[in-house]
Scaffold this active site. Structure first.
Site, PDB file in Angstrom:
ATOM      1  N   THR A   1     -16.285   0.347   2.627  1.00 27.88           N
ATOM      2  CA  THR A   1     -14.835   0.384   2.817  1.00 27.88           C
ATOM      3  C   THR A   1     -14.799   1.854   2.697  1.00 27.88           C
ATOM      4  O   THR A   1     -15.896   2.757   2.803  1.00 27.88           O
ATOM      5  CB  THR A   1     -13.956  -0.141   1.684  1.00 27.88           C
TER       6      THR A   1
ATOM      7  N   ASP B   1       0.806  -1.490   0.115  1.00 30.13           N
ATOM      8  CA  ASP B   1      -0.055   0.008   0.123  1.00 30.13           C
ATOM      9  C   ASP B   1       0.676   1.429   0.175  1.00 30.13           C
ATOM     10  O   ASP B   1       1.968   1.314   0.605  1.00 30.13           O
ATOM     11  CB  ASP B   1      -0.863   0.108   1.272  1.00 30.13           C
TER      12      ASP B   1
ATOM     13  N   TYR C   1     -13.101   8.175 -13.118  1.00 32.22           N
ATOM     14  CA  TYR C   1     -13.066   6.826 -12.426  1.00 32.22           C
ATOM     15  C   TYR C   1     -13.792   5.659 -13.395  1.00 32.22           C
ATOM     16  O   TYR C   1     -13.105   4.596 -13.540  1.00 32.22           O
ATOM     17  CB  TYR C   1     -13.796   6.950 -11.225  1.00 32.22           C
TER      18      TYR C   1
ATOM     19  N   LYS D   1     -11.959   2.472 -15.128  1.00 33.70           N
ATOM     20  CA  LYS D   1     -12.101   1.202 -14.749  1.00 33.70           C
ATOM     21  C   LYS D   1     -12.695   0.305 -16.147  1.00 33.70           C
ATOM     22  O   LYS D   1     -12.597  -0.827 -16.263  1.00 33.70           O
ATOM     23  CB  LYS D   1     -13.443   0.883 -13.662  1.00 33.70           C
TER      24      LYS D   1
ATOM     25  N   ASN E   1      -5.287  -4.405  -6.516  1.00 33.24           N
ATOM     26  CA  ASN E   1      -6.514  -3.941  -5.942  1.00 33.24           C
ATOM     27  C   ASN E   1      -6.739  -2.618  -5.576  1.00 33.24           C
ATOM     28  O   ASN E   1      -7.633  -1.965  -5.561  1.00 33.24           O
ATOM     29  CB  ASN E   1      -6.850  -4.965  -4.802  1.00 33.24           C
TER      30      ASN E   1
HETATM   31  N1  NAD Z   1     -15.761   0.524  -1.843  1.00 30.84           N
HETATM   32  C1  NAD Z   1     -16.579   0.039  -3.254  1.00 30.84           C
HETATM   33  O1  NAD Z   1     -17.833   0.370  -3.230  1.00 30.84           O
HETATM   34  C2  NAD Z   1     -15.934  -0.166  -4.532  1.00 30.84           C
HETATM   35  C3  NAD Z   1     -16.515  -0.603  -5.654  1.00 30.84           C
HETATM   36  C4  NAD Z   1     -16.049  -1.008  -6.606  1.00 30.84           C
HETATM   37  C5  NAD Z   1     -14.749  -0.875  -6.967  1.00 30.84           C
HETATM   38  N2  NAD Z   1     -13.848  -0.667  -5.891  1.00 30.84           N
HETATM   39  C6  NAD Z   1     -12.275  -0.801  -5.965  1.00 30.84           C
HETATM   40  O2  NAD Z   1     -12.093  -1.658  -4.936  1.00 30.84           O
HETATM   41  C7  NAD Z   1     -10.691  -1.436  -4.807  1.00 30.84           C
HETATM   42  C8  NAD Z   1     -10.262  -1.224  -3.357  1.00 30.84           C
HETATM   43  O3  NAD Z   1     -10.836  -0.283  -2.832  1.00 30.84           O
HETATM   44  P1  NAD Z   1     -11.732  -0.246  -1.427  1.00 30.84           P
HETATM   45  O4  NAD Z   1     -12.999   0.014  -1.632  1.00 30.84           O
HETATM   46  O5  NAD Z   1     -11.029  -1.342  -0.386  1.00 30.84           O
HETATM   47  O6  NAD Z   1     -11.070   1.304  -0.698  1.00 30.84           O
HETATM   48  P2  NAD Z   1     -10.158   1.488   0.371  1.00 30.84           P
HETATM   49  O7  NAD Z   1     -10.123   3.101   0.379  1.00 30.84           O
HETATM   50  O8  NAD Z   1     -10.660   1.075   1.785  1.00 30.84           O
HETATM   51  O9  NAD Z   1      -8.828   0.845   0.055  1.00 30.84           O
HETATM   52  C9  NAD Z   1      -7.941   1.399  -0.941  1.00 30.84           C
HETATM   53  C10 NAD Z   1      -6.518   1.379  -0.679  1.00 30.84           C
HETATM   54  O10 NAD Z   1      -5.816   1.678  -2.061  1.00 30.84           O
HETATM   55  C11 NAD Z   1      -4.728   2.369  -1.351  1.00 30.84           C
HETATM   56  N3  NAD Z   1      -4.341   3.172  -2.363  1.00 30.84           N
HETATM   57  C12 NAD Z   1      -4.752   4.160  -3.211  1.00 30.84           C
HETATM   58  N4  NAD Z   1      -3.849   4.604  -4.092  1.00 30.84           N
HETATM   59  C13 NAD Z   1      -2.811   4.174  -4.362  1.00 30.84           C
HETATM   60  C14 NAD Z   1      -1.914   4.163  -4.756  1.00 30.84           C
HETATM   61  N5  NAD Z   1      -1.391   4.752  -6.012  1.00 30.84           N
HETATM   62  N6  NAD Z   1      -0.607   3.158  -4.720  1.00 30.84           N
HETATM   63  C15 NAD Z   1      -0.930   2.482  -3.633  1.00 30.84           C
HETATM   64  N7  NAD Z   1      -2.055   2.039  -2.963  1.00 30.84           N
HETATM   65  C16 NAD Z   1      -2.939   2.928  -3.111  1.00 30.84           C
HETATM   66  C17 NAD Z   1      -5.047   3.257  -0.300  1.00 30.84           C
HETATM   67  O11 NAD Z   1      -4.083   3.898   0.654  1.00 30.84           O
HETATM   68  C18 NAD Z   1      -6.035   2.316   0.561  1.00 30.84           C
HETATM   69  O12 NAD Z   1      -5.479   1.632   1.422  1.00 30.84           O
HETATM   70  C19 NAD Z   1     -10.350  -0.014  -5.556  1.00 30.84           C
HETATM   71  O13 NAD Z   1      -9.610  -0.393  -6.834  1.00 30.84           O
HETATM   72  C20 NAD Z   1     -11.678   0.431  -5.825  1.00 30.84           C
HETATM   73  O14 NAD Z   1     -11.697   1.114  -6.934  1.00 30.84           O
HETATM   74  C21 NAD Z   1     -14.593  -0.355  -4.708  1.00 30.84           C
END
Ligand code: NAD
Length: 254
Positions: free
Chosen positions: A188, A37, A153, A157, A90
């Site tokens: 999250t 991370d 975004y 994606k 991820n």
């Molecule tokens: N939560 C939702 O509703 C949802 C829905 C669809 C897709 N997603 C996708 O799921 C994935 C995980 O997100 P989440 O929901 O767990 O959110 P989250 O914010 O809890 O976790 C995301 C993590 O990614 C890290 N991060 C961000 N940019 C970074 C970078 N440049 N380098 C390294 N680390 C980085 C952040 O520090 C964080 O710990 C993402 O790709 C997000 O787009 C989430």
């Protein structure tokens, strides 16, 4: 025997949310885990949580939008645990604003993290993955359908899915696979639910009501399936996990 006994799994975005849940689940299933991370303290905290449970983990600070950081995280897997069997790419970032409010800097940031980050991650892991290994990338339901409140975004994606499809032959040629997950809303930090999720026994996960909010572990279990030999016939695909919302039209009244 766990599903990943003796294997090495790398997870990005693993300090929080979906990545933190998946890192813990890989560890419970026997993997040694590289916890990646850009939040260095967060990555180390999740690695420590896994070590405290008796499994192996190593925290790595990396910005996935930088090529050298992607190379370094793969090197950390090889140097620390001797192999790379599974990579869950991820990490991602979200920006919610109307199309009219979108500016070039937001667009560039969304593409750099969500799309270029996935590209650089796949480029780094493909030559390193062991035969029979797998990469999984987190896309989104907004990679399949437009999102009026997050155009950049959503566009990034959509690109992730094109990338996964396009990379699938290269992965196949080296005896590996690559697939994407498209989550709907997950509880999250992106949706205001902060912290490292707690894990429940996988067989007790609740059925999410139609179009409801998934837990990070719902996505983690899908990531484990797509990373395991159990999905050995699936390559270059995306799988939607949104509690049925996009499956049929018009939406069911709630
Ligand atoms: N939560 C939702 O509703 C949802 C829905 C669809 C897709 N997603 C996708 O799921 C994935 C995980 O997100 P989440 O929901 O767990 O959110 P989250 O914010 O809890 O976790 C995301 C993590 O990614 C890290 N991060 C961000 N940019 C970074 C970078 N440049 N380098 C390294 N680390 C980085 C952040 O520090 C964080 O710990 C993402 O790709 C997000 O787009 C989430």
């Amino acid at each position: 025997m766990g599903m990943f006994e003796g294997k090495v799994a790398l997870v990005t975005g693993a300090a929080s949310g979906i990545g933190a849940a998946t890192a813990q689940r890989f560890a419970q299933e026997g993997a040694a885990v590289i916890v990646v991370d850009m939040n260095r303290d967060g990555a180390e905290a999740v690695a420590e949580l896994i070590r405290a449970s008796g499994a192996q983990a190593h925290g790595v600070s990396a910005d996935i939008s930088r090529a050298e950081d992607n190379t370094a995280m793969v090197r950390a897997a090889i140097d620390t645990f001797g192999a790379l069997d599974v990579a869950y790419l991820n990490a991602g970032a979200y920006a919610q604003l109307s199309f009219e409010e979108h500016d070039e800097a937001t667009f560039d940031r969304m593409v750099a993290i969500n799309l270029k980050g996935a590209y650089l991650g796949l480029k780094a892991v493909q030559p390193a993955l062991s035969r029979g290994g797998a990469a999984v990338v987190t896309a989104s339901t907004s990679g399949v359908i437009g999102l009026s409140v997050a155009a950049a975004y959503s566009a990034a994606k959509h690109g992730v899915i094109g990338l996964v499809r396009s990379a699938s032959q290269a992965f196949a040629a080296s005896g590996a696979r690559v697939n994407a997950i498209c989550p709907g809303p997950v509880a999250t930090a992106i949706l205001g639910v902060e912290g490292v999720p707690t894990i429940t026994p996988a067989d007790t996960l609740e059925t999410v009501p139609y179009a409801g909010m998934l837990s990070p572990q719902h996505i983690a279990e899908l990531a484990l399936f797509l990373a395991s030999p159990r999905s050995g016939g699936i390559n270059g695909q995306y799988m939607i996990a949104d509690a049925g919302f996009l499956a049929s039209y018009p939406p069911m009244p709630q």
